[in-house]
Write an enzyme that holds these catalytic residues in place. Structure first.
Site, PDB file in Angstrom:
ATOM      1  N   ASP A  18      34.392  47.908  40.100  1.00 42.30           N
ATOM      2  CA  ASP A  18      34.733  49.041  40.962  1.00 42.30           C
ATOM      3  C   ASP A  18      36.021  48.819  41.760  1.00 42.30           C
ATOM      4  O   ASP A  18      36.427  47.678  41.994  1.00 42.30           O
ATOM      5  CB  ASP A  18      33.605  49.289  41.971  1.00 42.30           C
ATOM      6  CG  ASP A  18      32.402  49.958  41.331  1.00 42.30           C
ATOM      7  OD1 ASP A  18      32.325  49.995  40.093  1.00 42.30           O
ATOM      8  OD2 ASP A  18      31.532  50.422  42.094  1.00 42.30           O
ATOM      9  N   HIS A  28      33.549  43.875  41.535  1.00 43.16           N
ATOM     10  CA  HIS A  28      34.763  44.577  41.983  1.00 43.16           C
ATOM     11  C   HIS A  28      35.999  43.880  41.440  1.00 43.16           C
ATOM     12  O   HIS A  28      36.069  42.650  41.419  1.00 43.16           O
ATOM     13  CB  HIS A  28      34.812  44.615  43.513  1.00 43.16           C
ATOM     14  CG  HIS A  28      33.676  45.384  44.119  1.00 43.16           C
ATOM     15  ND1 HIS A  28      32.431  44.831  44.312  1.00 43.16           N
ATOM     16  CD2 HIS A  28      33.602  46.668  44.543  1.00 43.16           C
ATOM     17  CE1 HIS A  28      31.634  45.747  44.846  1.00 43.16           C
ATOM     18  NE2 HIS A  28      32.315  46.870  44.991  1.00 43.16           N
TER      19      HIS A  28
HETATM   20 ZN    ZN Z   1      33.695  50.973  45.734  1.00 40.48          ZN
END
Ligand code: ZN
Length: 277
Positions: A97, A242
């Site tokens: 992400d 992430h």
């Molecule tokens: Zn996020």
């Protein structure tokens, strides 16, 4: 930030509980513990797809399992995000992400390529706009790009018009740089609301949350991230990591450790599919 972190933690607990409830559920989709939520949308009409940047990968059906085929305009309005995918065998999905970030995303793409594995990237529009070459590379290498809003706001604090702008602009930049409209979206901080579900469906996207949160944004160390993925590994699991939003060098290093381990353990790392037969 503190509030967001709390929110994230709360969602982690909620997601974990719902995943545990749903662990024994058979079927193509697994939703958070809301029995009233639609489980299987009606089979879709032919999908609206206008590939602008066809690549060898994307002309072939993607292997993987996910929601049944649906088409924009016929995407169901859900009340909970999807938490996992299911299908035959030891299938898992890796998601990254907040990117793309030129400091970390290329390393992640290199590792995925080394092991011939496809993953999902939930990108922010402002990051995608600044790094269109990375989205083009994702397209060329068969990865799926999802919508993570334009500027990563807490959607539950925004009005419907702002949420629409955040989501719509991001769909547009993804189409421009990746070559297709995204079919998946994920709310920042895992904070969903009714407007997000409705607008996502209007834009032809399914909401995908996660099963296992590596909590890599807390910089717990690559070894801890690796352990969380390996401990959480199970058929249908969606892993959250992430590739942007801070120093993600630990996430980069961890992937190099857990990816070969998952493959050795017999997991098929893939991306969910919607529009391909
Ligand atoms: Zn996020």
């Amino acid at each position: 930030m503190k509030k967001d972190q709390l929110l994230t933690r709360r969602r982690v607990l909620a997601a974990g509980a719902a995943a545990a409830c749903a662990a024994g559920t058979a079927g193509l989709l697994t939703l958070g513990g809301d029995p009233a939520a639609p489980v299987a949308p009606a089979p879709g009409a032919p999908a609206r797809r206008v590939p602008m940047k066809p690549s060898a990968y994307r002309l072939q059906p993607l292997t993987g399992y996910g929601p049944p085929r649906t088409a924009p305009g016929r995407t169901p309005v859900r009340r909970e995000p999807l938490l996992r995918v299911s299908g035959r065998g030891r299938t898992m999905v890796l998601t990254f992400d907040d990117g793309p970030d030129p400091r970390y995303t290329p390393d992640i793409l290199d590792t995925l390529r080394d092991y011939d594995v496809r993953a999902m990237f939930f990108v922010c529009g402002e990051m995608a706009e600044a790094n269109p070459d990375l989205l083009a590379r994702m397209a060329d290498e068969g990865h799926v790009v999802g919508n993570h809003t334009w500027s990563h706001p807490l959607l539950t604090r925004l009005g419907r018009a702002r949420i629409r702008t955040e989501m719509e602009r991001t769909c547009d930049i993804i189409e421009e740089a990746w070559g297709d409209r995204p079919e998946w979206f994920r709310a920042p901080y895992g904070a969903w609301n009714r407007a997000a579900f409705q607008l996502g469906a209007e834009l032809g996207m399914e909401p995908l949350a996660w099963t296992v949160d590596t909590l890599d944004w807390t910089s717990p160390g690559a070894r801890t991230i690796t352990r969380r993925v390996e401990n959480g590994a199970a058929p249908g699991v969606v892993v959250l990591s992430h590739d942007a939003g801070g120093d993600r060098s630990q996430s980069v290093r961890a992937l190099r450790e857990y990816l070969p381990q998952l493959l050795d353990d017999g997991y098929h790392i893939t991306v969910p599919r919607r529009h391909h037969a």
